[in-house]
Design a protein around this motif. Structure first.
Motif, PDB file in Angstrom:
ATOM      1  N   LEU A   1      -0.753  -9.099  -6.469  1.00  0.00           N
ATOM      2  CA  LEU A   1      -0.442  -7.797  -6.586  1.00  0.00           C
ATOM      3  C   LEU A   1       0.788  -7.183  -5.702  1.00  0.00           C
ATOM      4  CD1 LEU A   1      -3.895  -5.694  -7.133  1.00  0.00           C
ATOM      5  CD2 LEU A   1      -2.634  -7.222  -8.801  1.00  0.00           C
ATOM      6  N   ASP A   2       1.438  -6.245  -6.218  1.00  0.00           N
ATOM      7  CA  ASP A   2       2.777  -5.897  -5.739  1.00  0.00           C
ATOM      8  C   ASP A   2       2.423  -5.076  -4.409  1.00  0.00           C
ATOM      9  OD1 ASP A   2       5.621  -4.824  -5.648  1.00  0.00           O
ATOM     10  OD2 ASP A   2       4.531  -2.967  -5.729  1.00  0.00           O
ATOM     11  N   LEU A   3       3.100  -5.531  -3.401  1.00  0.00           N
ATOM     12  CA  LEU A   3       2.553  -4.967  -2.018  1.00  0.00           C
ATOM     13  C   LEU A   3       2.650  -3.234  -2.001  1.00  0.00           C
ATOM     14  CD1 LEU A   3       2.728  -6.360   1.389  1.00  0.00           C
ATOM     15  CD2 LEU A   3       3.809  -3.963   1.013  1.00  0.00           C
ATOM     16  N   GLU A   4       3.687  -2.774  -2.728  1.00  0.00           N
ATOM     17  CA  GLU A   4       3.854  -1.296  -2.506  1.00  0.00           C
ATOM     18  C   GLU A   4       2.728  -0.513  -3.391  1.00  0.00           C
ATOM     19  OE1 GLU A   4       5.508   0.535  -0.448  1.00  0.00           O
ATOM     20  OE2 GLU A   4       6.275  -1.456   0.330  1.00  0.00           O
ATOM     21  N   TRP A   5       2.473  -1.387  -4.531  1.00  0.00           N
ATOM     22  CA  TRP A   5       1.279  -0.618  -5.523  1.00  0.00           C
ATOM     23  C   TRP A   5       0.114  -0.695  -4.705  1.00  0.00           C
ATOM     24  CZ3 TRP A   5      -3.439  -1.911  -7.187  1.00  0.00           C
ATOM     25  CH2 TRP A   5      -3.841  -1.051  -8.100  1.00  0.00           C
ATOM     26  N   CYS A   6      -0.317  -1.601  -3.868  1.00  0.00           N
ATOM     27  CA  CYS A   6      -1.572  -1.896  -2.955  1.00  0.00           C
ATOM     28  C   CYS A   6      -1.447  -0.766  -2.000  1.00  0.00           C
ATOM     29  CB  CYS A   6      -1.480  -3.039  -2.623  1.00  0.00           C
ATOM     30  SG  CYS A   6      -1.680  -4.554  -3.697  1.00  0.00           S
ATOM     31  N   ARG A   7      -0.318  -0.347  -1.387  1.00  0.00           N
ATOM     32  CA  ARG A   7      -0.462   0.616  -0.428  1.00  0.00           C
ATOM     33  C   ARG A   7      -0.738   2.021  -0.967  1.00  0.00           C
ATOM     34  NH1 ARG A   7       3.367   0.191   4.503  1.00  0.00           N
ATOM     35  NH2 ARG A   7       4.754  -1.529   3.979  1.00  0.00           N
ATOM     36  N   ASN A   8      -0.295   2.415  -1.960  1.00  0.00           N
ATOM     37  CA  ASN A   8      -0.387   3.588  -2.785  1.00  0.00           C
ATOM     38  C   ASN A   8      -1.845   4.481  -2.405  1.00  0.00           C
ATOM     39  OD1 ASN A   8       2.002   4.949  -3.223  1.00  0.00           O
ATOM     40  ND2 ASN A   8       2.278   3.217  -4.861  1.00  0.00           N
ATOM     41  N   PRO A   9      -2.824   3.679  -2.988  1.00  0.00           N
ATOM     42  CA  PRO A   9      -4.055   4.609  -3.045  1.00  0.00           C
ATOM     43  C   PRO A   9      -4.416   4.854  -1.347  1.00  0.00           C
ATOM     44  CG  PRO A   9      -4.555   2.278  -3.838  1.00  0.00           C
ATOM     45  CD  PRO A   9      -3.005   2.482  -3.617  1.00  0.00           C
ATOM     46  N   ASP A  10      -4.088   4.102  -0.559  1.00  0.00           N
ATOM     47  CA  ASP A  10      -4.503   4.523   0.911  1.00  0.00           C
ATOM     48  C   ASP A  10      -3.604   5.517   1.633  1.00  0.00           C
ATOM     49  OD1 ASP A  10      -7.103   2.897   1.325  1.00  0.00           O
ATOM     50  OD2 ASP A  10      -5.721   1.125   1.105  1.00  0.00           O
ATOM     51  N   ILE A  11      -2.556   5.938   0.879  1.00  0.00           N
ATOM     52  CA  ILE A  11      -1.541   6.816   1.676  1.00  0.00           C
ATOM     53  C   ILE A  11      -2.305   7.985   1.722  1.00  0.00           C
ATOM     54  CG2 ILE A  11       0.642   8.122   1.349  1.00  0.00           C
ATOM     55  CD1 ILE A  11       1.868   5.781  -0.204  1.00  0.00           C
ATOM     56  N   GLY A  12      -2.364   8.518   3.171  1.00  0.00           N
ATOM     57  CA  GLY A  12      -2.806   9.636   3.483  1.00  0.00           C
ATOM     58  C   GLY A  12      -4.250   9.505   4.136  1.00  0.00           C
ATOM     59  N   LEU A  13      -4.850   8.322   4.421  1.00  0.00           N
ATOM     60  CA  LEU A  13      -5.847   7.978   5.171  1.00  0.00           C
ATOM     61  C   LEU A  13      -5.801   8.726   6.457  1.00  0.00           C
ATOM     62  CD1 LEU A  13      -7.341   4.495   4.160  1.00  0.00           C
ATOM     63  CD2 LEU A  13      -8.301   6.698   3.293  1.00  0.00           C
ATOM     64  N   LEU A  14      -6.923   8.640   7.430  1.00  0.00           N
ATOM     65  CA  LEU A  14      -6.812   9.163   8.632  1.00  0.00           C
ATOM     66  C   LEU A  14      -5.828   8.059   9.373  1.00  0.00           C
ATOM     67  CD1 LEU A  14     -10.617   9.842   9.715  1.00  0.00           C
ATOM     68  CD2 LEU A  14      -8.410  11.271  10.183  1.00  0.00           C
ATOM     69  N   THR A  15      -4.936   8.382  10.149  1.00  0.00           N
ATOM     70  CA  THR A  15      -3.844   7.661  10.972  1.00  0.00           C
ATOM     71  C   THR A  15      -4.553   7.203  12.127  1.00  0.00           C
ATOM     72  OG1 THR A  15      -2.236   9.272  10.419  1.00  0.00           O
ATOM     73  CG2 THR A  15      -1.622   7.497  11.862  1.00  0.00           C
ATOM     74  N   PRO A  16      -4.682   5.650  12.207  1.00  0.00           N
ATOM     75  CA  PRO A  16      -5.340   5.145  13.537  1.00  0.00           C
ATOM     76  C   PRO A  16      -4.525   5.360  14.811  1.00  0.00           C
ATOM     77  CG  PRO A  16      -4.997   3.607  11.822  1.00  0.00           C
ATOM     78  CD  PRO A  16      -4.283   4.666  11.447  1.00  0.00           C
ATOM     79  N   ASP A  17      -5.203   5.712  15.881  1.00  0.00           N
ATOM     80  CA  ASP A  17      -4.400   5.796  17.192  1.00  0.00           C
ATOM     81  C   ASP A  17      -4.038   4.464  17.728  1.00  0.00           C
ATOM     82  OD1 ASP A  17      -4.914   8.658  17.751  1.00  0.00           O
ATOM     83  OD2 ASP A  17      -7.080   8.136  17.470  1.00  0.00           O
ATOM     84  N   VAL A  18      -5.109   3.589  17.698  1.00  0.00           N
ATOM     85  CA  VAL A  18      -4.895   2.122  18.010  1.00  0.00           C
ATOM     86  C   VAL A  18      -5.248   1.019  16.915  1.00  0.00           C
ATOM     87  CG1 VAL A  18      -5.215   0.497  19.969  1.00  0.00           C
ATOM     88  CG2 VAL A  18      -5.464   2.829  20.493  1.00  0.00           C
ATOM     89  N   ILE A  19      -4.093   0.066  16.633  1.00  0.00           N
ATOM     90  CA  ILE A  19      -4.434  -0.867  15.826  1.00  0.00           C
ATOM     91  C   ILE A  19      -4.324  -2.384  16.484  1.00  0.00           C
ATOM     92  CG2 ILE A  19      -3.700  -2.032  13.775  1.00  0.00           C
ATOM     93  CD1 ILE A  19      -2.219   0.521  13.157  1.00  0.00           C
ATOM     94  N   LEU A  20      -5.544  -3.219  16.664  1.00  0.00           N
ATOM     95  CA  LEU A  20      -5.520  -4.312  17.368  1.00  0.00           C
ATOM     96  C   LEU A  20      -5.548  -5.222  16.363  1.00  0.00           C
ATOM     97  CD1 LEU A  20      -8.691  -3.408  19.736  1.00  0.00           C
ATOM     98  CD2 LEU A  20      -6.542  -3.706  20.442  1.00  0.00           C
ATOM     99  N   PHE A  21      -4.537  -6.210  16.369  1.00  0.00           N
ATOM    100  CA  PHE A  21      -4.903  -7.403  15.351  1.00  0.00           C
ATOM    101  C   PHE A  21      -5.198  -8.672  15.874  1.00  0.00           C
ATOM    102  CE2 PHE A  21      -3.212 -10.948  12.678  1.00  0.00           C
ATOM    103  CZ  PHE A  21      -3.635 -10.404  11.500  1.00  0.00           C
TER     104      PHE A  21
END
Ligand code: Z5A
Ligand code: MG
Length: 211
Positions: A111-131
């Motif tokens: 699936l197109d990456l930008e399309w995939c991002r769209n439904p999650d736009i506006g979720l709570l912003t993480p303070d820390v992202i560990l990978f």
């Protein structure tokens, strides 16, 4: 004086990288440090959307790739009110997978990456992202993949590539090939330095993911 809100700590990573193991450890360590902390896991398989997702992952049902992507996102959105209340009440949340997994897996399927991002736009912003980063060969040494839908070598290689497209400078990269104890120590050190950086500058909770 107003109580300081809790931190939203997201743990992402490749399969078998030890996310669930380390999320449990981090929750325990933060509690021992006197910080009110709870574990959150996505997908939450207990809700209505979660039950559909669980059935899909266990290959008991089939869904269009777009439809399952939207269900994973809905599964996060339906948790946002309760999670924001907890954070505002001072509870720190350690989150095992978030929207980054959502986009990485669906875009790895084509699936197109930008399309995939769209439904999650506006979720709570993480303070820390560990990978938690782990080479596929190392991951396979941890008992091979299981029976769930995405547990296949070729897809997992693509998933890591998609994660790297989402990564920005704020991500805290952890070498997950180390012993459990060493990974735990690295995560603890990273959280301590992130907390020191955030101290006194912590913003009110924001629903700004990818805005
Ligand atoms: N998915 C999606 O498509 N879209 C979305 O929006 C979201 C998810 C949120 C289910 O996820 C699937 O949903 C997942 C992504 C997709 N698909 N896949 N594949 P899940 O979170 O439920 O997946 P999981 O079952 O928890 O597994 P995991 O991620 O593969 O594992 P992990 O949590 O990273 O690792 P672990 O369970 O802590 O450890 C795995 C094993 O390794 C275990 O035997 C440990 O004892 C061992 N381990 C852990 N650390 C070490 C070290 N350091 N050394 C040696 N051995 C270790
Ligand atoms: Mg896990």
């Amino acid at each position: 004086m107003a109580q300081q809100r809790g931190l939203l700590i997201v743990v992402e990573g490749c399969d078998r990288s030890g996310k669930s193991t380390q999320c449990d450890n981090l929750v325990t360590s933060l509690k021992q440090d006197g910080i009110d902390t709870e574990l959150v896991k996505f997908p939450d398989r207990t809700t209505q959307t979660g039950k559909m997702i669980d059935s899909y992952l266990q290959q008991k049902s089939d869904l269009d790739d777009h439809a399952i992507h939207l269900l994973f996102s809905a599964n996060r959105w339906e948790a946002m009110k309760a999670l924001s209340e907890k954070l505002n009440n001072g509870t720190t949340l350690v989150v095992d997978r978030y929207a980054f997994s959502g986009v990485a897996f669906s875009s790895a399927k084509g699936l197109d990456l930008e399309w995939c991002r769209n439904p999650d736009i506006g979720l709570l912003t993480p303070d820390v992202i560990l990978f938690l980063d782990l080479d596929i060969d190392e991951a396979e040494k941890r008992g091979g993949f299981g029976q769930e839908r995405y547990e296949k070598r070729e897809l997992q290689i693509k998933v890591r590539q998609e994660f790297m497209k989402l990564k920005d400078d704020s991500w805290k990269m952890i070498d997950a090939s180390q012993s459990k104890e060493d990974v735990q120590r690295d995560i603890w050190d990273t959280i301590q330095s992130s907390k020191a950086q955030l101290k006194d500058t912590i913003q009110p909770l924001q629903f700004n993911l990818w805005k």
